[in-house]
Scaffold this active site. Structure first.
Site: not given
Ligand code: NI
Length: 244
Positions: A119, A124, A167-168, A209-210, A213
């Site tokens: 995701g 990001q 998370c990236l 989660h997304e 962001h």
């Protein structure tokens, strides 16, 4: 695969030469495949969730013969990592789902697959727009990309489910986070059509989660201040070490 040949062999058989753009795509895929092969052990899970019964979620996505039909040539964009202040921005709604927006989403998907992750939110890659891409397909499944534009979460369940999230943008750290186990998501899809989806399990966790962001929130914000600050300090230290 509507306009581009799906492999050089096909291109030759059909008597036309693959375009420069298509060659670039194939090269990118090759690079991704190598990168993923070398990451096989690491299994970052990218955006999210390391959990043992899905040991290789992200590896699945690299099958050059199975690209979604709408994919245009894509580019991998750099992913911001905490404590980059841009990750704290609140993203703005998308006014219209234009080709420019679709190009961004294609790039986001490519960036996510290459990382590898499951995701990614636009912020990001430094774009403060309310856009999320996701693919929860497993290794033996066809790629299953999802695009969420201007997503809204409705009816979060009272019962919660724990997942070990990563998370990236917070590389190498994984922590168990509890979120509502189910929710409803309303959003615009890749073509700008309104959609409604009932989510549970990994999808519910991932979308929440997304969505965080989009509000400038990271999963580590759900931890104690002490734990969060420790992680941010380590990340900052690593970044300084890499920069020098
Ligand atoms: Ni994330």
């Amino acid at each position: 695969m509507s306009t581009l040949p799906d492999s050089p062999t096909h291109a030759t058989a059909r008597g036309f030469f693959p375009s420069a753009l298509h060659i670039k795509t194939l090269e990118t895929e090759k690079r991704e495949a190598c990168q993923l092969a070398s990451n096989r052990k690491v299994v970052l899970f990218g955006q999210l969730f390391r959990y043992s019964n899905h040991p290789s979620i992200p590896i699945s996505h690299i099958d050059p013969a199975r690209r979604p039909h709408y994919l245009s040539p894509m580019a991998i964009r750099p992913i911001l990592t905490a404590p980059d202040p841009r990750l704290r921005e609140v993203s703005k709604p998308v006014d219209a789902v234009t080709d420019e927006v679709r190009t961004l989403m294609n790039d986001m998907l490519e960036t996510m697959y290459a990382a590898p992750g499951i995701g990614l939110a636009a912020i990001q890659v430094g774009v403060p727009l309310r856009i999320i891409v996701m693919d929860l397909a497993e290794k033996d499944e066809d790629p299953d990309p999802h695009y969420f534009i201007n997503p809204v979460i409705l009816d979060p369940s009272e019962d919660v489910a724990p997942y070990e999230e990563g998370c990236l943008s917070v590389p190498e750290f994984y922590e168990e986070i509890e979120r509502p186990a189910r929710c409803v998501i309303e959003f615009l899809d890749y073509d700008g059509n309104p959609q409604r989806l009932e989510a549970e399990g990994l999808l519910a966790t991932c979308i929440q989660h997304e969505m965080d962001h989009l509000e400038g929130v990271l999963f580590i914000d759900h931890l104690s201040r002490l734990k969060r600050d420790r992680i941010l300090k380590k990340l900052k230290k690593e970044q300084l070490a890499t920069a020098s």
